[in-house]
Scaffold this active site. Structure first.
Site, mmCIF file in Angstrom:
data_model
loop_
_atom_site.group_PDB
_atom_site.id
_atom_site.type_symbol
_atom_site.label_atom_id
_atom_site.label_comp_id
_atom_site.label_asym_id
_atom_site.label_seq_id
_atom_site.Cartn_x
_atom_site.Cartn_y
_atom_site.Cartn_z
ATOM 1 C CE LYS A 22 -1.875 1.548 4.021
ATOM 2 N NZ LYS A 22 -1.513 2.961 4.177
ATOM 3 C CG ASN A 23 2.461 2.623 3.504
ATOM 4 O OD1 ASN A 23 1.278 2.916 3.296
ATOM 5 N ND2 ASN A 23 2.938 2.424 4.732
ATOM 6 N NE ARG A 94 0.779 12.128 7.318
ATOM 7 C CZ ARG A 94 1.028 13.377 7.660
ATOM 8 N NH1 ARG A 94 0.067 14.144 8.081
ATOM 9 N NH2 ARG A 94 2.257 13.851 7.588
ATOM 10 C CB CYS A 118 -4.583 6.310 10.472
ATOM 11 S SG CYS A 118 -5.058 4.699 9.878
ATOM 12 N NE ARG A 123 0.176 10.211 10.123
ATOM 13 C CZ ARG A 123 -0.184 9.108 9.485
ATOM 14 N NH1 ARG A 123 -1.412 8.642 9.618
ATOM 15 N NH2 ARG A 123 0.660 8.472 8.716
ATOM 16 C CG ASP A 306 2.594 1.283 9.425
ATOM 17 O OD1 ASP A 306 2.255 2.187 10.200
ATOM 18 O OD2 ASP A 306 2.749 1.469 8.204
ATOM 19 N NE ARG A 398 -7.165 4.142 5.295
ATOM 20 C CZ ARG A 398 -6.266 4.609 6.148
ATOM 21 N NH1 ARG A 398 -6.614 4.868 7.387
ATOM 22 N NH2 ARG A 398 -5.029 4.839 5.776
HETATM 23 C C1 UD1 Z 1 4.168 6.739 6.319
HETATM 24 C C2 UD1 Z 1 3.276 5.545 6.135
HETATM 25 C C3 UD1 Z 1 2.742 5.046 7.465
HETATM 26 C C4 UD1 Z 1 3.895 4.790 8.431
HETATM 27 C C5 UD1 Z 1 4.821 6.008 8.521
HETATM 28 C C6 UD1 Z 1 6.058 5.750 9.343
HETATM 29 C C7 UD1 Z 1 2.326 5.892 3.945
HETATM 30 C C8 UD1 Z 1 1.126 6.185 3.119
HETATM 31 N N1 UD1 Z 1 2.180 5.915 5.264
HETATM 32 O O1 UD1 Z 1 3.378 7.782 6.883
HETATM 33 O O2 UD1 Z 1 2.014 3.846 7.239
HETATM 34 O O3 UD1 Z 1 3.361 4.522 9.700
HETATM 35 O O4 UD1 Z 1 5.249 6.393 7.201
HETATM 36 O O5 UD1 Z 1 6.742 4.656 8.847
HETATM 37 O O6 UD1 Z 1 3.399 5.617 3.421
HETATM 38 N N2 UD1 Z 1 6.353 14.502 10.727
HETATM 39 C C9 UD1 Z 1 6.513 15.827 11.046
HETATM 40 N N3 UD1 Z 1 6.453 16.740 10.033
HETATM 41 C C10 UD1 Z 1 6.231 16.389 8.723
HETATM 42 C C11 UD1 Z 1 6.071 15.020 8.416
HETATM 43 C C12 UD1 Z 1 6.139 14.093 9.445
HETATM 44 O O7 UD1 Z 1 6.707 16.196 12.201
HETATM 45 O O8 UD1 Z 1 6.177 17.266 7.870
HETATM 46 C C13 UD1 Z 1 6.391 13.486 11.823
HETATM 47 C C14 UD1 Z 1 5.050 12.779 11.977
HETATM 48 O O9 UD1 Z 1 4.182 13.541 12.780
HETATM 49 C C15 UD1 Z 1 5.451 11.480 12.621
HETATM 50 C C16 UD1 Z 1 6.812 11.199 12.000
HETATM 51 O O10 UD1 Z 1 7.269 12.443 11.449
HETATM 52 O O11 UD1 Z 1 5.579 11.630 14.015
HETATM 53 C C17 UD1 Z 1 6.777 10.153 10.921
HETATM 54 O O12 UD1 Z 1 5.927 10.555 9.887
HETATM 55 P P1 UD1 Z 1 6.178 10.159 8.356
HETATM 56 O O13 UD1 Z 1 7.429 9.364 8.245
HETATM 57 O O14 UD1 Z 1 6.045 11.395 7.547
HETATM 58 O O15 UD1 Z 1 4.949 9.206 8.096
HETATM 59 P P2 UD1 Z 1 3.911 9.280 6.910
HETATM 60 O O16 UD1 Z 1 4.610 9.565 5.628
HETATM 61 O O17 UD1 Z 1 2.771 10.128 7.308
#
Ligand code: UD1
Length: 442
Positions: A22-23, A94, A118, A123, A306, A398
């Site tokens: 999915k990711n 997201r 989620c 986030r 995850d 999902r």
């Molecule tokens: C992706 C995955 C999700 C997984 C996560 C971490 C997808 C669609 N989703 O989510 O399943 O759990 O990686 O492996 O691929 N953060 C900030 N600022 C930002 C962006 C992120 O502070 O601009 C923080 C987030 O709040 C969180 C951490 O960084 O605490 C990790 O987030 P991120 O790696 O960005 O996860 P996602 O891309 O949202």
């Protein structure tokens, strides 16, 4: 409302063929926006899951032609016409924020709202926005929308404060068409980033470094179509392995890349699970579950956040106390209250959950608070005494293709109940009925 009804106490046996991640699929679908060819992009190994259908809708709202059949997606971006994603679509997912990078690269403008998805704590998207600004985008808020525009992106040197998966993907998709060279330091190293790099390069991009903390991108004039097969879903694979382990069964996941699960295998082994590693498979044999001391979620190659909740379900059954530290997301313990309804003994302090093992799990009515929390509750239900009803299973749909049907094939007693049929309709539940449960649980 649709729910899963799970009758616990049956060991799972058999094998599962794991489909595309999915990711990986979500950013790669967004990257189709970058195609300026007359021919369409063809993506193989695409699971029939809710998030795929939602992303398809989002891309269609921008003017792309997208069709899906037999696990293959066709995406044609010739008629890309809109630069706005509606608030209603944004709040569903997201990962819709990663549309910003490819839209700025292709059209020079984009209008979105803050993303949904989620409910696993705040986030923020600051890293996405800062990085896009460094590449030459001007970003402002207007009537609840985030608007970004650029006369043309240009390469830059970007240092991410945290190796965010989504921010790395967004910047990568913006930088491939930027003028000049871009370097992203402290980039995420997840296998899904490597998959995105390989896909973009198949379109004609010049990206290297994925899988390390430094990405180097040489901007090109245009990108074209390609045919591409998505990597297998390591999180789905891990979930089925844990389902085998929690029921004391023997489950093999096939069609996977075992090295993507190294940290998971190591932690499961530490928890007493006996695993066999094949060339493209992993098998759970059996073993006596024991506590793990401390499990800390981390960016790849650490233990994935995850799989934190399914692993927690497993550890409720292990002998001894385990500490689980969630260091990636702030509020990813919502499943704890639900597991406690099933007699699990868990206490949470800040980002640490203390799991007292050896719980005799009992069937209960519980709610899937997010996608992976839902999977954890199904796993707990498989190992519990009596019947568990898992509500809010739209979250599970999902990200897991036919979870109920796949588990039934492994011998689980699980049925989908309620007026709504799975988004993946077309297949029938096997003829198992809660009232027909045999009286010889494993
Ligand atoms: C992706 C995955 C999700 C997984 C996560 C971490 C997808 C669609 N989703 O989510 O399943 O759990 O990686 O492996 O691929 N953060 C900030 N600022 C930002 C962006 C992120 O502070 O601009 C923080 C987030 O709040 C969180 C951490 O960084 O605490 C990790 O987030 P991120 O790696 O960005 O996860 P996602 O891309 O949202």
């Amino acid at each position: 409302m649709t729910c899963f009804i799970v009758e616990g106490g049956y060991a799972l046996e058999g094998s599962v063929e794991v489909k595309g991640a999915k990711n990986s699929m979500l950013p790669i679908m967004a990257a189709a926006i970058l195609n300026s060819d007359k021919r369409e992009i063809e993506l193989e190994n695409i699971p029939d899951i809710g998030d795929m259908h939602m992303k398809k809708k989002i891309l269609q709202s921008l003017g792309l032609q997208v069709s899906y059949a037999s696990n293959v997606l066709h995406l044609d971006s010739r008629e890309l016409c809109s630069h706005t994603i509606s608030a209603a679509l944004m709040k569903e997912m997201r990962s819709s924020i990663i549309i910003m990078g490819p839209m700025l690269a292709r059209l020079g403008k984009v209008r979105v709202t803050y993303p949904g998805g989620c409910s696993i704590g705040p986030r923020p998207i600051d890293l996405h926005l800062k990085g896009l600004e460094a590449l030459g985008a001007r970003i402002w808020e207007e009537k609840g929308f985030i608007v970004a525009s650029t006369p043309g992106l240009r390469g830059a040197e970007i240092h991410l404060d945290y190796p965010s998966v989504g921010a790395t993907e967004n910047l990568l998709m913006a930088a491939v068409l930027a003028r000049g060279n871009t370097v992203v330091h402290n980039a995420a190293r997840e296998p899904e980033i490597v998959d995105l790099q390989n896909f973009l390069n198949a379109m004609g991009a010049q990206v290297r470094g994925a899988g390390t903390e430094t990405l180097r991108i040489k901007g090109v004039e245009a990108l074209g179509s390609c045919r591409y097969r998505i990597i297998p879903d390591r999180i789905v694979a891990g979930t089925y392995l844990m389902a085998g382990a929690i029921t004391g069964g023997r489950v093999t996941v096939r069609g996977i890349i075992p090295s993507h699960l190294d940290a998971v295998v190591a932690k499961m082994q530490e928890a007493g699970v006996v695993l066999e590693v094949g060339e493209d498979s992993l098998s759970v044999l059996n073993g006596r579950l024991k506590a793990v001391g401390t499990l800390r979620t981390l960016p790849y190659p650490g233990f994935p956040t995850d799989l934190q909740s399914p692993m927690m379900a497993l550890l409720t059954r292990a002998g001894g106390r385990s500490n689980i530290v969630e260091s990636v997301f702030e509020a990813r313990f919502k499943h704890v209250e639900e597991l406690k309804r099933m007699n699990a003994r868990i206490s949470v302090e800040g980002r640490t959950a203390l799991v007292e093992g050896c719980a005799v799990l009992k069937g209960a009515v519980v709610s899937a608070t997010d996608l992976r929390a839902g999977a954890a509750l199904v796993l707990a239900g498989l190992a519990a005494e009596g019947t568990t009803i898992v509500k809010e299973i739209r979250h599970i749909d999902r990200g897991y293709e036919y979870l109920d049907l796949t588990m039934q094939k492994l011998g689980a007693h699980i049925i989908r109940s309620g007026e709504e049929q799975p988004a993946q309709a077309g297949q029938q539940n096997v003829a198992w009925n809660v009232a027909d449960v045999p009286s010889h649980p494993a």
